[in-house]
Design a protein around this motif. Sequence first.
Motif, PDB file in Angstrom:
ATOM      1  N   HIS A   1       0.859  -1.183   0.000  1.00 24.08           N
ATOM      2  CA  HIS A   1       0.000   0.000   0.000  1.00 24.08           C
ATOM      3  C   HIS A   1       0.894   1.232   0.000  1.00 24.08           C
ATOM      4  N   ARG A   2       0.586   2.145  -0.922  1.00 29.83           N
ATOM      5  CA  ARG A   2       1.361   3.396  -0.950  1.00 29.83           C
ATOM      6  C   ARG A   2       0.701   4.401  -0.042  1.00 29.83           C
ATOM      7  N   THR A   3       1.462   4.943   0.908  1.00 28.15           N
ATOM      8  CA  THR A   3       0.838   5.806   1.886  1.00 28.15           C
ATOM      9  C   THR A   3       1.079   7.278   1.566  1.00 28.15           C
ATOM     10  N   ASP A   4       0.190   8.134   2.074  1.00 30.53           N
ATOM     11  CA  ASP A   4       0.355   9.564   1.887  1.00 30.53           C
ATOM     12  C   ASP A   4       0.231  10.198   3.273  1.00 30.53           C
TER      13      ASP A   4
ATOM     14  N   VAL B   1      -6.657  -7.887  10.110  1.00 27.25           N
ATOM     15  CA  VAL B   1      -5.800  -7.279  11.142  1.00 27.25           C
ATOM     16  C   VAL B   1      -4.404  -7.037  10.566  1.00 27.25           C
ATOM     17  N   LYS B   2      -3.889  -8.013   9.825  1.00 30.75           N
ATOM     18  CA  LYS B   2      -2.547  -7.856   9.226  1.00 30.75           C
ATOM     19  C   LYS B   2      -2.523  -6.670   8.270  1.00 30.75           C
TER      20      LYS B   2
ATOM     21  N   PHE C   1      -0.778  -1.175   7.270  1.00 32.15           N
ATOM     22  CA  PHE C   1      -1.203   0.142   6.772  1.00 32.15           C
ATOM     23  C   PHE C   1      -0.898   1.228   7.819  1.00 32.15           C
ATOM     24  N   LEU C   2      -1.173   0.908   9.090  1.00 31.17           N
ATOM     25  CA  LEU C   2      -0.981   1.920  10.134  1.00 31.17           C
ATOM     26  C   LEU C   2       0.503   2.140  10.423  1.00 31.17           C
ATOM     27  N   GLU C   3       1.315   1.110  10.138  1.00 28.02           N
ATOM     28  CA  GLU C   3       2.761   1.246  10.402  1.00 28.02           C
ATOM     29  C   GLU C   3       3.472   2.025   9.306  1.00 28.02           C
ATOM     30  N   GLU C   4       2.822   2.156   8.157  1.00 31.17           N
ATOM     31  CA  GLU C   4       3.488   2.798   7.016  1.00 31.17           C
ATOM     32  C   GLU C   4       3.746   4.273   7.277  1.00 31.17           C
TER      33      GLU C   4
END
Length: 346
Positions: free
Chosen positions: A33-36, A337-338, A343-346
């Motif tokens: 997932h690419r995060t912004d 959950v994974k 996603f939240l760690e990104e």
Amino acid sequence: MAPVFSSPQLFYPSLPLSRRPRWPRMDSSVPHHRTDQSKTKLIVLMGATGSGKSRLSIDLAGHFPHSQIVNSDKMQLFNGLDITTNKIPIHERKGVPHFLLGEFDSIEADVAASQFRSVAGTTIADIASRGNLPLLVGGSNTFIHALLVETFDPEEDVFAESGSASPVLRYDCCFVWVDMAWSVLSEYLGKRVDEMLDSGMFEELAQFYDPTKAGVMVGLRKAIGVPEFDAYFRKFPPWESPENGVVPDKDSDPIRREAYEEAVKEIKDNTYRLAKRQIGKILRLKEAGWDLTRLDATATFQALMEKKKRQPSSSPSAAAELEWRWIWEREVVEPSVKIVKRFLEE
Ligand code: ATP
């Protein structure tokens, strides 16, 4: 995990070829997932009616303690008809805060997509500003689309044949799509209508019935169950009892019984149609480039229905109960959950 069906055609036999899914495998692996960093993080749980989104939202909230849920089901926005619209009961919410669930009092006016965008946008901003994690949960894909796109044009129907959704979103979204084989979902939806009727849907709709409004299709009056039973109550009006309030009758003669069965059949048919339309819209959003991860709840719902067949009473055996919950945990909750953790760690 082995796919339950090898061909997407078996999942969506009723969808035109151009709308059938194109995934090569079940997407239970954790996606990239690419995060912004500049955008608010939002978890979005999608899926057709009956696919288990509400349950999953509560299960996820158990793993991410600051979760707060924002409803995106068009009919559940309204106050009233809790059984008919399938609102998650308070005791099943396990203390997780819910927003926009039954908060609209005006049941006789539609909520426009732009209004939802504005209200839900403010709600999400408030949740995030207090350091909590917003989870958007519900089946109205036109509302989800209106809320999430960077630029929303209320005049444009992106789900029309020639339309297309923008992949540019105003939140940093993590999408989880709960899906299952159509044969399993449709069987489950039919049984769910029977269970809703056992839980008091017919009586709830009799209370809601208003002969002066029958046939009016706005707001909560669009909820599946209202038009179908309005037609029934026009022929066989519920009566007022001093002790019991409004009392509907479906059993006092065979003609009533037949009309009742006909209304129930229509409710089931309309529920199947709704689920198909919802799946069609989700596929359109995926095709438009929304990064949806599909999780397969087929085995869970098969086990759930197996349990109901073996133990039709309201007190299922502990083993049968454990079995489907265990499959749900393994096939849906753990992968979600994974995905969210990463996603939240990104
Ligand atoms: P549409 O543009 O067709 O309204 P949508 O994606 O905005 O689609 P949906 O959530 O798919 O909205 O709802 C479409 C219709 O399905 C509603 O107008 C209502 O008739 C019925 N419906 C949706 N959710 C529920 C519900 N929880 N209970 C009863 N009926 C529902």
